[in-house]
Enzyme design. Structure first.
Site, PDB file in Angstrom:
ATOM      1  N   CYS B 157      31.638 -85.093  -7.482  1.00  0.00           N
ATOM      2  CA  CYS B 157      33.017 -84.834  -7.068  1.00  0.00           C
ATOM      3  C   CYS B 157      33.372 -83.354  -7.208  1.00  0.00           C
ATOM      4  CB  CYS B 157      33.980 -85.723  -7.838  1.00  0.00           C
ATOM      5  SG  CYS B 157      33.770 -85.704  -9.624  1.00  0.00           S
ATOM      6  N   TYR B 158      33.281 -82.809  -8.406  1.00  0.00           N
ATOM      7  CA  TYR B 158      33.534 -81.373  -8.544  1.00  0.00           C
ATOM      8  C   TYR B 158      32.603 -80.566  -7.633  1.00  0.00           C
ATOM      9  CZ  TYR B 158      36.563 -81.722 -12.737  1.00  0.00           C
ATOM     10  OH  TYR B 158      37.586 -81.964 -13.627  1.00  0.00           O
TER      11      TYR B 158
END
EC number: 1.2.1.38
Lengths: 354, 354, 354, 354
Positions: B157-158
């Protein structure tokens, strides 16, 4: 002046008491042992009982909002301005002339350069002649000057959290002053109590965003303050963000080391030494991640220092409550200093957790 | 394989369906026109109806969580792993051997170097021999390789939000790769559905904090991905933060310009050109501040570029929904590519606002 | 009219698209397979691209807000009014005269008695002559009449949740109609997108309150609807509350049993039977506590029935998304019925969880 | 005992200080002018500094959590139990025997009937012989008895808000005691600090739900307390709800009038008269809607009374902070009474707003 004590409390006035910094001043001052609230003004809410607007104060004050009146204010020992910019600078000269001291929570007297002020606020400064005698209200930097001040310009919320975070590094010359990056985040109360669509719960909650990434009014104050600390020009990239919470500022401060920077242990020790006698600055243990809730409702700033992967970047994490250490608590801290009271009087409260 | 159509849908299995990426896969797949859910596994909830755990799915699926069974999974065309790390790498070899293709949402196959994996995850990698054939699942970088892949390791995600933000700058060589600072923030669903005190509403709401400032497991994935894009080593200072909201990632990406960097208009134009054909990357107009709610529930990444005060630092703001483009939506996008479906099938939904 | 299909979609107009029910109509309609958006009006935002106000729609529509224009609206097959009260009733007669059908999401046509309307809304009703032909838009009660309707007055948000909860009890005559207590709670989006101080995040989050306890405009609609169901007068004590969340309505419905009330198992069975064929009403198992998040973004109403301590009071818990089943989803459900489309077309989406 | 003053403060111990009522006791007691914290126990966190678990207390206490030790506790003047049920009743007898007085915040001594206790808590009561001398800690009802008490069983959070709301009505006999409906709602801190999936931010925020609708442990306490007030049996339908916020309880109390009920003005006057001398109960003006944020962090209960449509139902709205007036503040109020201190000592703080 005569001795201030419980029998002879300071007479205090507040201009602009309907906003969040106003009600926060009230929350703290109604319990301050050496203060008597004399008058509180509001053009918009004139005649309304303060406790009708803020039921949290039912039982703590019977004051009503009054039309601003210079004579009534001038009868106070000290007047707080909890107003938007461009209000204090129109009333302060008269109050000072009457011998009343002033703590301004707005931006009117924070910048020493009237030209810079005009550039960011879009209009001429109304009393540039007072800028020289205004003392910047950040006790950790300016304590002695605040004691003697007749006009204090309280440090802003973002600027407080950022200056306290970078201070020991810049004083020691341990980071490159031209490469500072301050990625900071504030709760919604920082935007004030005005009715604006983007600040509605249905708009601002369950979301996170940057704002003012191209340039924000707090930047010149930050650069002026850090420049004073560093003893030379600094350059800061400052990006504020909005957090879906009510109170709190969190600053993630990035700085590049230089040849003089010692190991992290010594940096930590330097922070601890610098703030050892500060009643409201807390250097947390290495590896800590201060949370804004650790200072909710309190006048503390909590700090932690990291050096990710032992690389070239130091990261300082700094939290305050934007309405307390970032505004009303700091204002009272300044008042305490100005009148020779215990510096922590009325603001020595632990944060509310959870 | 035979043509996939409504009459001959893809047979899909999910391993580890009880977490947030699992239920998000289910939300999207139950409405995907070319998919039939065959099996979903969970050791802990075996026998429970999926819709008893997630009442949002009442009326959409009658599946029950089953004990993981390789034979049942191997009968699927594709299996998603929505598991913590260290699960997929124990089952994938058998599935691949059976001809089943795999989309892994966990970290098991994201890093090409098993040694680096071990260093961050604290144990040996269980099948380093598959790392070579695992394709990194970030379609904007790797679309063609994903089409042919048998094993896709979905981008985290990041890392997704950060790579999409820096990508055009690094491809063009317009910023200094050794001075990247990624100050990012995630909603609480990023921490998963495990019962942990710090993630309680009473602990995590009304607060903001950094975490993992000394080093976070997503860092090697970010540096590997950005290095591939830049064609050489990059160094990133990555500090994640926790936002009191459920969904969303916001990355504030700082990069220092170099001698080749053009004016902001051209940088903007380059971003727009780079992403013109991307169905899920949206370059917003100059001056924009993307908000995480602009992508809540959608597979989009929205970007904006700033150059504060015309100085040396470019700021890219990047938002995704951590559970969609940061996990399950991206996984389906990869699946669509792997099987020659319309890339947007089943995930072409506008965000939920407000 | 001619057959509606993908090649000949319904031509749809929206009046008042800037509010939350407007953007929710847009979210659903841009993905509705049998609809083409023709025009969307807003006086205040005329000329602005819809996707500039709502970036979630970037890539989904190029429409701009237009000055309301009867001719353009009359060229549509159906027009939605997503306006405050007192707007639809001024435009509807002309549209109906032109053969355009209308789905009104506002309160203008919900009450059959123009006098009652005036009493609660403080002004005369502008076209009482249409009240007779307006069909109340609650498909679970009125499906057949909606099919034939030219003007549908969509049920309100609180009234929908409350009527669906009491309906089986009142149809069977199992509770005392004069002793109904509806303690309900709504997320902040129910208050609309207007800039009002009490709806600021800093005011409304981290708090819970009742409002309108002395009397609320939804009460006459609730009592009219429940009276129709019960076949006689009912009396409801209705107290709405504000929940610090964006979406969702939760109604806690209290009713006193009478001599005819069977055991809880039979009550449960009666609910299940009554709603067995309803695509959007879900009777959860005994002992359930439906949560508003179970319907976030979906058109479902979920219900559960309790009889605390086996006493005299039945408690029905009812949840909907105020913007979907409480407004825009229900409006589309009505439109689908009016034009002979699949009732669930475009609104058959599971809720977003977490 | 000897006079308590600043030089001879009360020696206080806390059992179970790691939970939310524990930290709230600490927040208030570290600033209480007449208290010295002697010891705080926790089995799970033994040896940990209190301020390491709760950084809000950094600078306010150096205590560490200790293994529970009866001798150390018995050396205190008073011991607070901030424990789950079934802890206090095992230690209290020894402490009382040693002359130490006890304020129990748990449920162990609230019910006079050990059989009822067993029925709701699923095990035998460990010291039924003390139930007689335990005084129910609700000062507005029981002030004189608390003054003389050796063992106080603090009123629970829901029961406090509900009893204070119904009290004047039941004392006067103005409502039907067999038809009370209490629809109440609590913030998440009411569920304690245990790690439970349903209390995660990602589960509990952005949602609203009822729980325990079939029967909740606070019901017998509520009915016992209201029965005492009414002087006869009462029957309450009590449905608690979970609000996505940290602190606060809101009770919406419905009661049916009887032949003796006067007009609303007189009801209002009766409430005001009943609570005129109560330092912590505030009857707000007619038409008010108390919000939980009006009491956040304070020991106040704020009330308002409505009679919707002039009908048969009175609605009392009652708010408290569940951790203050609902737990720790009330406990300190009881302690103050027990030791002849100013009743408001240490808890006379306005709420934190915003």
């Amino acid at each position: 002046m005569t001795q201030v004590d419980a029998a002879n409390p300071l007479k205090v006035g507040i201009v602009g008491g309907t906003g969040y910094t106003g009600v926060e001043l009230l929350r703290l001052l109604v319990r301050h042992p050496l203060v008597r609230l004399e008058t509180i003004t509001s053009r918009s809410e004139q005649g309304l009982k303060v406790s009708d607007l803020y039921p949290t104060l039912r039982g703590y004050t019977d004051l009503k909002f009054e039309e601003p009146d210079v004579a009534a204010l001038a009868a106070c020992d000290v007047v707080f301005f909890a107003t938007p910019h461009n209000v204090a600078m129109r009333l302060v000269p008269e109050l000072l002339a009457a011998g009343t001291r002033v703590v301004d929570l707005s931006a009117d007297f924070r910048l020493r350069d009237a030209g810079v002020w005009s550039q960011w606020y879009g209009e001429p400064h109304a009393c540039p002649e007072l800028l020289d005698q205004a003392v910047y209200g950040l006790p950790e930097v300016n304590r002695e000057r605040i004691r003697g001040a007749r006009l204090v310009a309280c440090a802003g919320c973002y600027p407080t959290s950022i200056q306290l975070g970078y201070l020991p590094l810049l004083e020691r010359g341990w980071v490159r002053p031209e490469q500072l990056i301050a990625s900071a985040a504030s709760g919604a109360s920082g935007a004030g109590r005005g009715a604006k669509v983007p600040m509605l719960l249905a708009e601002a909650s369950e979301s996170f965003k940057a704002y003012g990434a191209g340039g924000h009014r707090h930047l010149p104050e930050i650069e002026q303050g850090l420049g004073d600390i560093a003893g030379g020009p600094v350059s800061v990239t400052f990006v504020p963000h909005l957090v879906p919470m009510v109170r709190g500022i969190h600053a993630s401060l990035y700085a590049t080391v230089n040849g003089d920077t010692p190991a992290l242990d010594q940096v930590q020790a330097a922070f601890e030494a610098r703030y050892a006698d500060e009643p409201f600055v807390d250097v947390m243990p290495q590896g800590s991640h201060p949370e804004t809730r650790f200072v909710k409702g309190s006048n503390h700033c909590r700090l932690a220092i990291h050096r990710p992967g032992g690389g070239d970047v130091l990261v300082v994490l700094s939290v305050i409550d934007n309405l307390v250490k970032g505004a009303s608590g700091q204002a009272i801290q300044c008042m305490n200093l100005m009148f020779g009271l215990e510096e922590t009087a009325g603001i020595d409260l632990p944060a509310l957790l959870p």
